[in-house]
Scaffold this motif. Structure first.
Motif, PDB file in Angstrom:
ATOM      1  N   GLN A  77     -12.232  19.301   9.910  1.00  0.00           N
ATOM      2  CA  GLN A  77     -12.925  18.010   9.808  1.00  0.00           C
ATOM      3  C   GLN A  77     -12.205  16.946  10.628  1.00  0.00           C
ATOM      4  O   GLN A  77     -12.837  16.117  11.284  1.00  0.00           O
ATOM      5  N   GLN A  78     -10.865  16.975  10.593  1.00  0.00           N
ATOM      6  CA  GLN A  78     -10.106  15.985  11.377  1.00  0.00           C
ATOM      7  C   GLN A  78     -10.389  16.139  12.865  1.00  0.00           C
ATOM      8  O   GLN A  78     -10.516  15.156  13.596  1.00  0.00           O
ATOM      9  N   GLN A  79     -10.489  17.393  13.310  1.00  0.00           N
ATOM     10  CA  GLN A  79     -10.758  17.578  14.736  1.00  0.00           C
ATOM     11  C   GLN A  79     -12.165  17.103  15.080  1.00  0.00           C
ATOM     12  O   GLN A  79     -12.391  16.560  16.167  1.00  0.00           O
ATOM     13  N   ARG A  80     -13.096  17.258  14.152  1.00  0.00           N
ATOM     14  CA  ARG A  80     -14.448  16.750  14.418  1.00  0.00           C
ATOM     15  C   ARG A  80     -14.453  15.224  14.450  1.00  0.00           C
ATOM     16  O   ARG A  80     -15.211  14.620  15.213  1.00  0.00           O
ATOM     17  N   VAL A  81     -13.608  14.605  13.628  1.00  0.00           N
ATOM     18  CA  VAL A  81     -13.460  13.145  13.706  1.00  0.00           C
ATOM     19  C   VAL A  81     -12.918  12.763  15.088  1.00  0.00           C
ATOM     20  O   VAL A  81     -13.394  11.808  15.720  1.00  0.00           O
ATOM     21  N   ALA A  82     -11.944  13.522  15.560  1.00  0.00           N
ATOM     22  CA  ALA A  82     -11.365  13.227  16.878  1.00  0.00           C
ATOM     23  C   ALA A  82     -12.431  13.324  17.970  1.00  0.00           C
ATOM     24  O   ALA A  82     -12.449  12.524  18.914  1.00  0.00           O
ATOM     25  N   ILE A  83     -13.324  14.291  17.833  1.00  0.00           N
ATOM     26  CA  ILE A  83     -14.415  14.419  18.811  1.00  0.00           C
ATOM     27  C   ILE A  83     -15.356  13.223  18.693  1.00  0.00           C
ATOM     28  O   ILE A  83     -15.733  12.606  19.702  1.00  0.00           O
ATOM     29  N   ALA A  84     -15.719  12.870  17.457  1.00  0.00           N
ATOM     30  CA  ALA A  84     -16.605  11.709  17.245  1.00  0.00           C
ATOM     31  C   ALA A  84     -15.959  10.443  17.794  1.00  0.00           C
ATOM     32  O   ALA A  84     -16.614   9.623  18.445  1.00  0.00           O
ATOM     33  N   ARG A  85     -14.657  10.304  17.539  1.00  0.00           N
ATOM     34  CA  ARG A  85     -13.956   9.106  18.019  1.00  0.00           C
ATOM     35  C   ARG A  85     -14.040   8.996  19.542  1.00  0.00           C
ATOM     36  O   ARG A  85     -14.281   7.922  20.095  1.00  0.00           O
ATOM     37  N   ALA A  86     -13.854  10.122  20.213  1.00  0.00           N
ATOM     38  CA  ALA A  86     -13.962  10.104  21.684  1.00  0.00           C
ATOM     39  C   ALA A  86     -15.379   9.748  22.117  1.00  0.00           C
ATOM     40  O   ALA A  86     -15.585   8.971  23.052  1.00  0.00           O
ATOM     41  N   LEU A  87     -16.376  10.290  21.416  1.00  0.00           N
ATOM     42  CA  LEU A  87     -17.774  10.044  21.796  1.00  0.00           C
ATOM     43  C   LEU A  87     -18.176   8.589  21.596  1.00  0.00           C
ATOM     44  O   LEU A  87     -19.065   8.086  22.282  1.00  0.00           O
ATOM     45  N   CYS A  88     -17.513   7.919  20.659  1.00  0.00           N
ATOM     46  CA  CYS A  88     -17.841   6.511  20.373  1.00  0.00           C
ATOM     47  C   CYS A  88     -17.620   5.605  21.581  1.00  0.00           C
ATOM     48  O   CYS A  88     -18.149   4.495  21.635  1.00  0.00           O
ATOM     49  N   MET A  89     -16.830   6.049  22.549  1.00  0.00           N
ATOM     50  CA  MET A  89     -16.616   5.265  23.763  1.00  0.00           C
ATOM     51  C   MET A  89     -17.670   5.575  24.832  1.00  0.00           C
ATOM     52  O   MET A  89     -17.573   5.104  25.963  1.00  0.00           O
ATOM     53  N   ASN A  90     -18.659   6.376  24.444  1.00  0.00           N
ATOM     54  CA  ASN A  90     -19.716   6.776  25.374  1.00  0.00           C
ATOM     55  C   ASN A  90     -19.170   7.307  26.698  1.00  0.00           C
ATOM     56  O   ASN A  90     -19.563   6.834  27.779  1.00  0.00           O
ATOM     57  N   PRO A  91     -18.284   8.286  26.621  1.00  0.00           N
ATOM     58  CA  PRO A  91     -17.724   8.819  27.870  1.00  0.00           C
ATOM     59  C   PRO A  91     -18.767   9.616  28.643  1.00  0.00           C
ATOM     60  O   PRO A  91     -19.721  10.133  28.058  1.00  0.00           O
ATOM     61  N   LYS A  92     -18.573   9.707  29.943  1.00  0.00           N
ATOM     62  CA  LYS A  92     -19.462  10.545  30.754  1.00  0.00           C
ATOM     63  C   LYS A  92     -18.940  11.970  30.839  1.00  0.00           C
ATOM     64  O   LYS A  92     -19.683  12.889  31.157  1.00  0.00           O
ATOM     65  N   ILE A  93     -17.636  12.098  30.589  1.00  0.00           N
ATOM     66  CA  ILE A  93     -16.991  13.408  30.711  1.00  0.00           C
ATOM     67  C   ILE A  93     -16.095  13.608  29.495  1.00  0.00           C
ATOM     68  O   ILE A  93     -15.367  12.686  29.113  1.00  0.00           O
ATOM     69  N   MET A  94     -16.165  14.796  28.901  1.00  0.00           N
ATOM     70  CA  MET A  94     -15.272  15.092  27.780  1.00  0.00           C
ATOM     71  C   MET A  94     -14.252  16.140  28.208  1.00  0.00           C
ATOM     72  O   MET A  94     -14.604  17.181  28.765  1.00  0.00           O
ATOM     73  N   LEU A  95     -12.987  15.834  27.924  1.00  0.00           N
ATOM     74  CA  LEU A  95     -11.885  16.734  28.245  1.00  0.00           C
ATOM     75  C   LEU A  95     -11.309  17.261  26.927  1.00  0.00           C
ATOM     76  O   LEU A  95     -10.981  16.476  26.034  1.00  0.00           O
ATOM     77  N   PHE A  96     -11.224  18.558  26.801  1.00  0.00           N
ATOM     78  CA  PHE A  96     -10.680  19.174  25.588  1.00  0.00           C
ATOM     79  C   PHE A  96      -9.450  19.987  25.970  1.00  0.00           C
ATOM     80  O   PHE A  96      -9.508  20.816  26.871  1.00  0.00           O
ATOM     81  N   ASP A  97      -8.341  19.742  25.278  1.00  0.00           N
ATOM     82  CA  ASP A  97      -7.129  20.530  25.538  1.00  0.00           C
ATOM     83  C   ASP A  97      -6.787  21.373  24.314  1.00  0.00           C
ATOM     84  O   ASP A  97      -6.194  20.884  23.363  1.00  0.00           O
ATOM     85  N   GLU A  98      -7.217  22.616  24.336  1.00  0.00           N
ATOM     86  CA  GLU A  98      -7.014  23.564  23.234  1.00  0.00           C
ATOM     87  C   GLU A  98      -7.372  22.959  21.882  1.00  0.00           C
ATOM     88  O   GLU A  98      -6.548  22.920  20.959  1.00  0.00           O
ATOM     89  N   PRO A  99      -8.631  22.506  21.739  1.00  0.00           N
ATOM     90  CA  PRO A  99      -9.015  21.775  20.524  1.00  0.00           C
ATOM     91  C   PRO A  99      -9.007  22.620  19.263  1.00  0.00           C
ATOM     92  O   PRO A  99      -8.981  22.061  18.168  1.00  0.00           O
TER      93      PRO A  99
END
Ligand code: ADP
Ligand code: MG
Length: 253
Positions: free
Chosen positions: A154-176
């Motif tokens: 769940q924490q990692q999904r929060v981290a993904i949501a947090r990144a998405l909240c900035m409306n990024p055009k590109i998502m970078l994942f490092d061994e999520p």
């Protein structure tokens, strides 16, 4: 000549044809250690790239150079047509192996902090955006909790949501998913698959080869600071070109 056609083009047509990320002749050293060697990589808009390779091969360094957490020594990196550090950071969302949530803030506060501070959103607007993305990663009911009250997945999904909240055009994942218990890997991968299906441009360092097979447009294999191989999953897994790739795939399967 074709000036008429050029004049008729919408003003952003050139930008729209730029790749999402273009790395050209990128070299990076940590002191005397040559961490990235002549990296050339162009990532199309909406493309999903999986990066794999042995530990220490430069995967994290490559990802970190893209959003300018690290500086490079030669070559160039252009993200969405630009090189300005602040703009590049705003266009890229990053998710790490360690979730890096603020422990003293609720899930909702973790998600609204940057949009309010960096983008200047009003609280109500930031919270609306946060709830939208918490729904998307399927944990809106956790919004008022603190990170320690959540499972790792769940924490990692929060981290993904947090990144998405900035409306990024590109998502970078490092061994999520590398720090997660096995039963939580799937829930995080599922949210990444959702993102991919929505057309997000993604670069994912992961050794989840099932994810690579089903989601990646191309798989990159790195070894000793070099990109040794880059191919669509069928070719990458079906007929790897390099001995090092075959050895690596043999080890992790
Ligand atoms: P990977 O993510 O593929 O495991 P990294 O990009 O983290 O590899 O590291 C590549 C190499 O660079 C490793 O040998 C690592 O020890 C070295 N390295 C990474 N970060 C630093 C740093 N901040 N200072 C010195 N060496 C580093
Ligand atoms: Mg790494």
């Amino acid at each position: 000549m074709n000036t008429e056609r050029e004049n008729a083009s919408p003003p952003d047509s050139r930008e729209a044809s730029d790749p999402a990320v273009r790395m050209e002749g990128v070299n990076k050293w940590y002191d005397a250690f040559h961490a990235l060697k002549n990296i050339d990589l162009a990532v199309g808009r909406g493309e999903r790239i999986v990066i794999c390779g042995p530990s220490g091969s430069g995967k994290s360094t490559l990802i970190r150079c893209i959003n300018q957490l690290e500086t490079i020594h030669s070559g160039r990196i252009v993200v969405d047509g630009q090189r300005n550090v602040d703009l590049v950071r705003q266009e890229t969302g990053m998710v790490f192996q360690q979730f890096n949530l603020f422990p003293h803030m609720t899930v909702l506060e973790n998600c609204t902090l940057a949009p309010m501070k960096v983008r200047g959103l009003a609280k109500a607007e930031a919270e609306e955006t946060a709830m939208k993305y918490l729904k998307r990663v399927r944990i809106p009911e956790q919004a008022v909790k603190y990170p320690a009250q959540l499972s790792d997945g769940q924490q990692q999904r929060v981290a993904i949501a947090r990144a998405l909240c900035m409306n990024p055009k590109i998502m970078l994942f490092d061994e999520p998913t590398s720090a997660l218990d096995p039963e939580m890997v799937k829930e995080v991968l599922d949210t990444m698959v959702d993102l991919a299906n929505e057309g997000m441009t993604m670069l994912c360092v992961t050794h989840e080869m099932g994810f690579a097979r089903s989601v990646a447009d191309r798989v990159v294999f790195m070894d000793r600071g070099e990109i040794l191989e880059i191919a669509p999953p069928d070719a990458f897994f079906g007929a790897p070109q390099h001995e090092r790739t075959r050895f690596f795939l043999g080890q992790i399967s």
